[in-house]
Design an enzyme around this catalytic site. Structure first.
Site, short mmCIF file in Angstrom:
data_model
loop_
_atom_site.label_atom_id
_atom_site.label_comp_id
_atom_site.label_asym_id
_atom_site.label_seq_id
_atom_site.Cartn_x
_atom_site.Cartn_y
_atom_site.Cartn_z
CB CYS A 119 -1.04 -0.01 1.13
SG CYS A 119 -1.92 -1.43 1.24
CG HIS A 252 -3.02 3.54 1.97
ND1 HIS A 252 -3.71 2.93 0.96
CD2 HIS A 252 -3.02 2.48 2.81
CE1 HIS A 252 -4.15 1.81 0.91
NE2 HIS A 252 -3.67 1.57 2.25
CG ASN A 282 -6.51 -0.80 1.63
OD1 ASN A 282 -5.97 -0.63 0.44
ND2 ASN A 282 -6.10 -1.07 2.73
O1 UT7 Z 1 -3.86 -1.33 3.40
C1 UT7 Z 1 -2.80 -1.27 4.58
C2 UT7 Z 1 -3.38 -0.84 5.60
N1 UT7 Z 1 -4.39 -1.49 6.17
C3 UT7 Z 1 -5.15 -0.96 7.30
O2 UT7 Z 1 -4.87 0.08 7.48
C4 UT7 Z 1 -6.02 -1.66 7.96
C5 UT7 Z 1 -5.67 -1.46 9.68
N2 UT7 Z 1 -6.77 -1.95 10.19
C6 UT7 Z 1 -8.11 -1.64 10.17
O3 UT7 Z 1 -8.48 -0.75 9.61
C7 UT7 Z 1 -8.98 -2.05 11.34
O4 UT7 Z 1 -8.43 -2.92 12.39
C8 UT7 Z 1 -10.17 -3.21 10.88
C9 UT7 Z 1 -11.33 -2.44 10.12
C10 UT7 Z 1 -9.57 -4.22 9.96
C11 UT7 Z 1 -10.90 -3.78 12.05
O5 UT7 Z 1 -11.57 -2.81 12.90
P1 UT7 Z 1 -11.31 -2.96 14.49
O6 UT7 Z 1 -11.92 -1.71 15.05
O7 UT7 Z 1 -9.97 -3.12 14.69
O8 UT7 Z 1 -12.10 -4.31 14.73
P2 UT7 Z 1 -11.46 -5.65 15.53
O9 UT7 Z 1 -10.56 -6.47 14.76
O10 UT7 Z 1 -11.15 -5.18 17.01
O11 UT7 Z 1 -12.77 -6.42 15.53
C12 UT7 Z 1 -14.01 -6.04 16.58
C13 UT7 Z 1 -14.99 -7.03 16.19
C14 UT7 Z 1 -14.65 -8.56 16.51
O12 UT7 Z 1 -15.74 -9.25 17.31
P3 UT7 Z 1 -15.48 -9.40 18.79
O13 UT7 Z 1 -14.39 -10.13 19.03
O14 UT7 Z 1 -15.36 -7.96 19.49
O15 UT7 Z 1 -16.90 -10.25 19.39
C15 UT7 Z 1 -14.28 -8.99 14.95
O16 UT7 Z 1 -14.70 -10.42 14.90
O17 UT7 Z 1 -15.91 -7.05 15.02
C16 UT7 Z 1 -15.69 -8.34 14.54
N3 UT7 Z 1 -15.52 -8.31 12.90
C17 UT7 Z 1 -16.40 -8.06 12.17
N4 UT7 Z 1 -17.89 -7.92 12.36
C18 UT7 Z 1 -18.68 -7.83 11.13
C19 UT7 Z 1 -14.33 -8.20 12.12
N5 UT7 Z 1 -14.58 -8.10 10.95
C20 UT7 Z 1 -16.23 -8.00 10.64
C21 UT7 Z 1 -16.98 -7.80 9.83
N6 UT7 Z 1 -18.06 -7.70 10.05
N7 UT7 Z 1 -16.56 -7.66 8.21
#
Ligand code: UT7
Length: 325
Positions: A119, A252, A282
């Protein structure tokens, strides 16, 4: 006379097949994968993404983006003596997507190669092209980010498959007596290879290892917000400017929350941040030139504006380019 490089044209292209969050969620539900428009919008800011059809490759998307960048610059493919494509989803193992694109454009003869910095690829490619122009090895370059991430997504993994999309963006970078690119700052830290990767590889006619994208989203998020601020400050310092000198931040396009955090740290209002992630998700190396071209064509970003472009991604890689348009 000093020799600098300037952007003289921008272009971008999204494949026609567009899926809203609700449409993607409905498709995923058929495979037992649960997600929702609400979750995706709240956690990422993404509302839709574009996916290519079978048989369409990164070079095809790049070709369309380049055609419109060339038109904006008032040039033809024959004027170009350097093509750099930033991509992590090349058409083939080799030759480079840049060579395939060169042939599709009919711009044969100049230098052409790919840059692989995931990225951060576009800021890496722009920095390399700027250096090649300033040292006299090139006069007019096409610098491209092009991706078909839909090909490497695991549609059973809801933590990644809702985040990415396909697309391409391009700029024409030309030699100039007045500075366009003012400063840049590139970094990598290979100890973080595992937090964002596609670990599979081709061996003896087989794919060994998993050829689909793996990401520890929280680890990437934490690293991203720190390094984006550092890279912006380092780039400003090299150009003897402060954040007050930035007209537009073009980060980005991965997650609106990362962009908001970077803007806050740099004391920039969100009115000065170009945001297009809602429309295409993304798109990895394509996201910065896509956002730039969108803002130029909307008349937001204008000639003379000072832009801070910032990338961050797999590697772990990050970097920034400060420029006058
Ligand atoms: O391009 C390179 C750069 N990449 C990035 O910049 C990505 C960086 N990371 C992010 O943008 C975020 O970490 C994410 C968008 C990937 C995830 O967001 P988050 O706020 O960190 O969520 P999380 O991983 O803490 O997940 C929270 C909850 C989890 O459930 P529990 O454990 O709280 O019950 C996940 O299982 O959300 C759940 N979850 C979803 N729920 C519905 C994860 N993905 C999904 C989904 N739909 N697609």
């Amino acid at each position: 006379m000093n020799r600098y490089s300037r952007i003289t044209g921008t272009g971008s292209f999204l494949p026609p097949r567009r899926l809203t969050n609700a449409e993607l969620a409905a498709q995923l539900a058929l495979q037992g994968v649960e997600t929702s428009d609400e979750w995706i919008v709240e956690r990422t800011g993404i509302r839709a993404r574009h996916f290519v059809d079978d048989g369409v490759f990164s070079s095809d998307l790049a070709l369309e983006a380049c055609k419109s960048a060339l038109q904006a610059a008032g040039l033809t493919p024959q004027d170009i003596d350097l093509i750099i494509v930033a991509t992590s989803t090349p058409d083939m193992v080799f030759p480079s997507t840049a060579c395939i694109l060169q042939n599709k454009l009919g711009a044969n003869g100049g230098a052409a190669f790919d840059v692989q910095a995931v990225c951060s690829g576009f800021v890496y490619a722009l920095t390399v092209a700027d250096a090649m122009i300033r040292t006299g090895s090139s006069k007019r370059a096409l610098v491209v980010g092009a991706e078909v991430f839909s090909r490497i997504l695991d549609f059973k993994d809801r933590t990644t498959c809702v985040l990415f999309g396909d697309g391409a963006g391009a700029v024409v970078l030309e030699a100039s007596g007045t500075p366009g690119i003012l400063a840049s700052d590139l970094h990598a830290d290979g100890k973080h290879v595992g937090i964002l990767c596609v670990p599979g590889h081709v061996s003896n006619g087989h794919i060994l290892g998993d050829p689909l994208l793996k990401m520890d989203g929280q680890a990437v998020f934490k690293l991203a917000v720190g390094v984006l601020e550092e890279a912006a400050r380092a780039t400003l310092a090299k150009a003897n400017l402060t954040e007050a000198g930035i007209d537009w931040l073009i980060p980005h396009q991965a997650n609106i929350r990362i962009m908001q955090s970077t803007a806050r740290k740099l004391k920039l209002s969100m009115d000065k941040v170009v945001v297009t992630v809602d429309q295409h998700g993304n798109t990895s190396a394509a996201s910065i030139p896509l956002a730039l071209d969108t803002a130029v064509r909307q008349g937001k970003v204008k000639p003379g504006d000072t832009l801070m472009l910032e990338g961050v991604g797999g590697g772990f890689t990050w970097g920034a380019v400060l420029l006058n348009l």
